[in-house]
Design a protein around this motif. Structure first.
Motif, mmCIF file in Angstrom:
data_model
loop_
_atom_site.group_PDB
_atom_site.id
_atom_site.type_symbol
_atom_site.label_atom_id
_atom_site.label_comp_id
_atom_site.label_asym_id
_atom_site.label_seq_id
_atom_site.Cartn_x
_atom_site.Cartn_y
_atom_site.Cartn_z
ATOM 1 N N PHE A 1 0.925 -1.370 0.089
ATOM 2 C CA PHE A 1 -0.295 -0.257 0.112
ATOM 3 C C PHE A 1 0.828 1.392 0.034
ATOM 4 O O PHE A 1 1.372 1.891 1.106
ATOM 5 C CB PHE A 1 -0.725 -0.304 1.488
ATOM 6 N N GLY A 2 1.074 1.290 -1.272
ATOM 7 C CA GLY A 2 2.028 2.632 -1.483
ATOM 8 C C GLY A 2 3.441 2.269 -1.045
ATOM 9 O O GLY A 2 3.415 1.241 -1.667
ATOM 10 N N GLU A 3 4.360 3.099 -0.421
ATOM 11 C CA GLU A 3 5.888 2.257 0.101
ATOM 12 C C GLU A 3 5.359 1.472 1.585
ATOM 13 O O GLU A 3 6.379 0.681 1.722
ATOM 14 C CB GLU A 3 6.627 4.140 1.025
ATOM 15 N N THR A 4 4.562 1.020 2.306
ATOM 16 C CA THR A 4 4.057 0.294 2.936
ATOM 17 C C THR A 4 3.879 -0.917 2.581
ATOM 18 O O THR A 4 3.143 -1.507 1.954
ATOM 19 C CB THR A 4 3.263 0.317 3.545
ATOM 20 N N LYS A 5 4.732 -2.659 2.588
ATOM 21 C CA LYS A 5 4.317 -4.179 2.480
ATOM 22 C C LYS A 5 4.324 -4.636 3.305
ATOM 23 O O LYS A 5 5.052 -4.723 4.109
ATOM 24 C CB LYS A 5 6.695 -4.139 1.648
ATOM 25 N N ALA A 6 3.320 -4.647 3.123
ATOM 26 C CA ALA A 6 1.772 -5.334 3.982
ATOM 27 C C ALA A 6 2.391 -6.686 3.991
ATOM 28 O O ALA A 6 2.449 -7.649 5.026
ATOM 29 C CB ALA A 6 0.681 -4.975 3.523
ATOM 30 N N LEU A 7 1.969 -7.208 2.730
ATOM 31 C CA LEU A 7 2.955 -9.404 2.818
ATOM 32 C C LEU A 7 3.637 -8.868 2.093
ATOM 33 O O LEU A 7 4.110 -8.582 1.174
ATOM 34 C CB LEU A 7 1.596 -9.344 2.192
ATOM 35 N N GLN A 8 4.927 -9.547 2.120
ATOM 36 C CA GLN A 8 6.091 -10.218 1.274
ATOM 37 C C GLN A 8 6.546 -11.857 1.328
ATOM 38 O O GLN A 8 7.553 -11.928 1.324
ATOM 39 C CB GLN A 8 7.525 -9.398 2.191
ATOM 40 N N GLY A 9 5.851 -12.411 0.857
ATOM 41 C CA GLY A 9 5.535 -13.389 0.689
ATOM 42 C C GLY A 9 5.175 -14.706 1.532
ATOM 43 O O GLY A 9 5.669 -15.464 1.954
ATOM 44 N N VAL A 10 4.066 -14.276 1.248
ATOM 45 C CA VAL A 10 3.283 -15.161 1.871
ATOM 46 C C VAL A 10 2.534 -16.227 2.276
ATOM 47 O O VAL A 10 2.055 -16.539 0.442
ATOM 48 C CB VAL A 10 2.014 -14.175 3.284
ATOM 49 N N ASP A 11 3.036 -17.665 2.404
ATOM 50 C CA ASP A 11 2.076 -18.507 2.595
ATOM 51 C C ASP A 11 1.553 -19.399 3.818
ATOM 52 O O ASP A 11 2.171 -19.666 4.826
ATOM 53 C CB ASP A 11 3.062 -20.076 2.777
ATOM 54 N N LEU A 12 0.407 -19.828 3.569
ATOM 55 C CA LEU A 12 -0.893 -20.116 3.918
ATOM 56 C C LEU A 12 -1.038 -21.655 3.849
ATOM 57 O O LEU A 12 -1.703 -21.345 2.341
ATOM 58 C CB LEU A 12 -1.707 -19.272 4.419
ATOM 59 N N PHE A 13 -1.578 -22.330 4.303
ATOM 60 C CA PHE A 13 -1.970 -23.951 4.693
ATOM 61 C C PHE A 13 -2.827 -24.769 5.210
ATOM 62 O O PHE A 13 -2.296 -24.378 6.040
ATOM 63 C CB PHE A 13 -0.667 -24.872 3.734
#
Length: 336
Positions: free
Chosen positions: A15-27
């Protein structure tokens, strides 16, 4: 057929300069509860919103019940139920009217919508308030009505984003019972929470997220074993023999025995065998005890070890300000 009801790989969102998720894996496996833990701003709600088709990921992919969240969004929406962080009921309608409205929107007949509404209102102990406007409900009642509304369509996958926030301990326990019942009937639940005892009580598996990245994933028991060993605690019947018990415990464990509270000593131990040896030595020394326990770290201690602060603490280690990503996690309420 996949055994996973929820599959997400490499989710990224900025969101703009904010990296909320950086490669999240969920199972999440079918018919289980999967808890997602993390401090404020970690990316928990962003992950849920992507999986629920409310926002799109910048990268990565996800499937719910075998349906692609980006390419088959309508099928995903027909599969899921969602309760966001904030109750999203129409306050001018009664509890029954709110429930019936959802049923009609889901193409239930008027008769079926009313029957399902009555069933769920009873399930959530809201029958007596069914004819009252929702604006007269307490915060906890609105929360329960919101969750009930998310179940009208009998979803096979349910997202609960901090569902017990604002509930008193008794109602929280009731909500836990609801979650267990849902899973018992075959639903899959993904739960975000800052109540660590909630994850400990409900979750089959836990994923810990911090700064938009997965930093740990295991069963609650597995996380406890990985992060820290067991602790043996002894409380002598005679307080005057506390020093003897401490020396004995220290000899067996090879670690310094400390006193976490008055009249009690404890020390880390490597395995269950230490308990047997301590019992034998206490007996040989004639030291009676009122407490003798062997336990793993709490999930709260695990969380603190992983992220450097307690769940619900708004500050990072060293007193730093809240992470910018929290602005996204506390964003606009989502409708069911």
């Amino acid at each position: 057929m996949t055994s996973y009801a929820i599959e997400a790989e490499g989710l990224q969102k900025a969101f703009g300069e904010t990296k909320a998720l950086q490669g999240v894996d969920l199972f999440a496996k079918q018919g289980t509860v999967h808890a997602v833990l993390g401090p404020n701003g970690a990316g928990k709600t962003t992950s849920v919103r992507i999986l629920a088709t409310l926002i799109k990921a910048d990268a990565g992919h996800a499937r719910i019940g075998g349906y692609d969240v980006a390419k088959e969004a309508e099928k995903v929406r027909a599969t899921i139920g969602l309760t966001g962080q904030y109750a999203s009921v129409d306050e001018d309608l009664t509890g029954m009217e709110n429930m019936e409205l959802i049923g009609r929107l889901l193409d239930l007949s008027k008769r079926d919508a009313r029957a399902r509404a009555a069933e769920l209102l009873e399930w959530f102990d809201l029958t007596d308030a069914a004819k009252r406007p929702a604006k007269t409900y307490s915060g906890g009642m609105r929360r329960r009505l919101d969750l009930a509304a998310s179940l009208v369509g009998r979803p096979s996958v349910i997202f609960l984003d901090e569902p017990t926030t604002g509930l008193d301990p008794a109602k929280r326990e009731d909500m836990w019972g609801v979650v267990r019942r849902l899973v018992g009937e075959g639903s899959t639940v993904m739960l975000t929470t800052q109540y660590l005892e909630e994850a400990d009580a409900l979750a089959d598996e836990v994923t810990v997220i911090d700064h938009g990245r997965v930093i740990a994933h295991d069963t609650p028991l597995g996380l406890k074993r990985v992060v820290g060993g067991q602790t043996l605690t002894v409380q002598p019947l005679d307080p005057a023999r506390l020093a003897e018990a401490a020396a004995l415990l220290q000899q067996v464990s090879g670690n310094k025995a400390e006193s976490p509270r008055t009249g009690v000593v404890s020390a880390p131990v490597k395995d269950d065998a230490a308990l047997t040896e301590v019992v034998a030595r206490l007996s040989a020394a004639g030291i009676g005890v009122t407490e003798l326990s062997l336990h793993l770290p709490s999930l709260d201690e695990v969380f603190f070890s992983l992220v450097g602060r307690r769940a619900g603490d708004d500050k990072a280690p060293g007193g730093a300000a809240k992470e910018p990503a929290e602005l996204d996690d506390a964003s606009t309420p989502v409708a069911v």
